[in-house]
Design a protein around this motif. Structure first.
Motif, mmCIF file in Angstrom:
data_model
loop_
_atom_site.group_PDB
_atom_site.id
_atom_site.type_symbol
_atom_site.label_atom_id
_atom_site.label_comp_id
_atom_site.label_asym_id
_atom_site.label_seq_id
_atom_site.Cartn_x
_atom_site.Cartn_y
_atom_site.Cartn_z
ATOM 1 N N ASN A 193 15.099 40.598 43.891
ATOM 2 C CA ASN A 193 14.502 41.029 45.150
ATOM 3 C C ASN A 193 13.013 41.315 44.945
ATOM 4 N N VAL A 194 12.338 41.856 45.946
ATOM 5 C CA VAL A 194 10.892 42.080 45.852
ATOM 6 C C VAL A 194 10.533 43.127 44.800
ATOM 7 N N GLU A 195 11.476 44.016 44.450
ATOM 8 C CA GLU A 195 11.236 44.999 43.391
ATOM 9 C C GLU A 195 11.521 44.434 42.004
ATOM 10 N N GLY A 196 11.958 43.175 41.925
ATOM 11 C CA GLY A 196 12.251 42.552 40.644
ATOM 12 C C GLY A 196 13.636 42.838 40.109
ATOM 13 N N GLU A 197 14.518 43.399 40.938
ATOM 14 C CA GLU A 197 15.872 43.726 40.515
ATOM 15 C C GLU A 197 16.871 42.766 41.152
ATOM 16 N N TYR A 198 18.024 42.648 40.518
ATOM 17 C CA TYR A 198 19.087 41.824 41.067
ATOM 18 C C TYR A 198 19.913 42.639 42.066
ATOM 19 N N ASP A 199 20.110 42.121 43.255
ATOM 20 C CA ASP A 199 21.007 42.744 44.221
ATOM 21 C C ASP A 199 22.421 42.264 43.934
ATOM 22 N N ALA A 200 23.377 42.934 44.542
ATOM 23 C CA ALA A 200 24.778 42.548 44.372
ATOM 24 C C ALA A 200 25.441 42.470 45.737
ATOM 25 N N ASP A 201 26.438 41.612 45.831
ATOM 26 C CA ASP A 201 27.297 41.546 47.002
ATOM 27 C C ASP A 201 28.610 42.220 46.630
ATOM 28 N N PHE A 202 29.209 42.892 47.606
ATOM 29 C CA PHE A 202 30.473 43.584 47.389
ATOM 30 C C PHE A 202 31.511 42.925 48.288
ATOM 31 N N VAL A 203 32.465 42.241 47.659
ATOM 32 C CA VAL A 203 33.430 41.417 48.380
ATOM 33 C C VAL A 203 34.809 42.073 48.312
ATOM 34 N N ASN A 204 35.414 42.303 49.484
ATOM 35 C CA ASN A 204 36.767 42.857 49.551
ATOM 36 C C ASN A 204 37.785 41.749 49.357
ATOM 37 N N ILE A 205 38.770 42.016 48.514
ATOM 38 C CA ILE A 205 39.790 41.025 48.178
ATOM 39 C C ILE A 205 41.164 41.674 48.288
ATOM 40 N N THR A 206 42.087 40.980 48.927
ATOM 41 C CA THR A 206 43.465 41.454 49.046
ATOM 42 C C THR A 206 44.335 40.695 48.054
ATOM 43 N N LEU A 207 45.094 41.449 47.269
ATOM 44 C CA LEU A 207 46.014 40.885 46.275
ATOM 45 C C LEU A 207 47.433 41.178 46.719
ATOM 46 N N TRP A 208 48.328 40.221 46.524
ATOM 47 C CA TRP A 208 49.725 40.376 46.906
ATOM 48 C C TRP A 208 50.639 40.163 45.706
ATOM 49 N N ARG A 209 51.806 40.768 45.756
ATOM 50 C CA ARG A 209 52.911 40.594 44.823
ATOM 51 C C ARG A 209 52.476 40.812 43.366
ATOM 52 N N LYS A 210 52.762 39.869 42.484
ATOM 53 C CA LYS A 210 52.479 40.026 41.047
ATOM 54 C C LYS A 210 50.988 40.172 40.776
ATOM 55 N N ASN A 211 50.140 39.457 41.539
ATOM 56 C CA ASN A 211 48.696 39.619 41.363
ATOM 57 C C ASN A 211 48.296 41.075 41.577
ATOM 58 N N ALA A 212 48.849 41.713 42.593
ATOM 59 C CA ALA A 212 48.540 43.118 42.880
ATOM 60 C C ALA A 212 49.073 44.027 41.775
ATOM 61 N N GLU A 213 50.307 43.821 41.365
ATOM 62 C CA GLU A 213 50.915 44.675 40.336
ATOM 63 C C GLU A 213 50.196 44.542 38.995
ATOM 64 N N ASN A 214 49.921 43.316 38.578
ATOM 65 C CA ASN A 214 49.267 43.105 37.285
ATOM 66 C C ASN A 214 47.839 43.629 37.270
ATOM 67 N N THR A 215 47.104 43.417 38.342
ATOM 68 C CA THR A 215 45.726 43.905 38.389
ATOM 69 C C THR A 215 45.698 45.423 38.353
ATOM 70 N N ALA A 216 46.595 46.073 39.078
ATOM 71 C CA ALA A 216 46.655 47.536 39.059
ATOM 72 C C ALA A 216 47.054 48.057 37.681
ATOM 73 N N ALA A 217 47.919 47.340 36.991
ATOM 74 C CA ALA A 217 48.414 47.793 35.689
ATOM 75 C C ALA A 217 47.406 47.571 34.562
ATOM 76 N N TYR A 218 46.642 46.470 34.616
ATOM 77 C CA TYR A 218 45.828 46.083 33.468
ATOM 78 C C TYR A 218 44.323 46.154 33.668
ATOM 79 N N CYS A 219 43.851 46.489 34.858
ATOM 80 C CA CYS A 219 42.408 46.517 35.102
ATOM 81 C C CYS A 219 41.949 47.902 35.513
ATOM 82 N N ASP A 220 40.713 48.204 35.178
ATOM 83 C CA ASP A 220 40.110 49.475 35.528
ATOM 84 C C ASP A 220 38.733 49.211 36.117
ATOM 85 N N LYS A 221 38.073 50.238 36.564
ATOM 86 C CA LYS A 221 36.726 50.107 37.110
ATOM 87 C C LYS A 221 35.826 49.426 36.077
#
Length: 125
Positions: free
Chosen positions: A39-67
């Motif tokens: 950006n004009v300050e020389g820093e990288y901006d970020a986009d924040f994208v909401n994603i919905t996970l269902w079934r095993k994708n939801a269970e595995n991501t909750a079990a194995y991922c953290d912030k």
């Protein structure tokens, strides 16, 4: 028609797992994805994208991922509408995940992660 999206980013918080009345696992995550330009300050901006996970994708991501975990998502864009408390029509656009790939190791297991990173990232695309 084509509705296909591939995203790689970091989780903004630990995924919270919920279940529908029918017992189907669901989780909503937000990926922080850095833009490729400064950006004009020389820093990288970020986009924040909401994603919905269902079934095993939801269970595995909750079990194995953290912030802060790096996650790859393959999915589709989906728009839904509803009326809010003021009787106004609200449009929401989200990504619904078809596949999730964990691209970073467990926080406590960072020593064994480094050798697999490039191999795992190439599996996503």
């Amino acid at each position: 028609m084509i509705n296909h999206i591939v995203l790689v980013g970091r989780l903004t918080k630990k995924p919270e797992l919920r279940y529908t009345h029918e017992g189907i696992a669901v989780s909503t995550i937000t990926l922080a994805i850095n833009r490729t330009f400064r950006n004009v300050e020389g820093e990288y901006d970020a986009d924040f994208v909401n994603i919905t996970l269902w079934r095993k994708n939801a269970e595995n991501t909750a079990a194995y991922c953290d912030k802060g975990a790096v996650v790859g998502v393959v999915g589709r864009v989906q728009t839904r509408t509803f009326e809010n408390n003021l009787q106004q029509r609200v449009y929401m656009t989200d990504v619904v995940a078809d596949a999730v790939k964990f691209l970073s190791g467990k926080p406590s297991d960072s020593s064994s992660f480094g050798s697999n990173q490039q191999e795992e990232e190439s599996d996503l695309v």
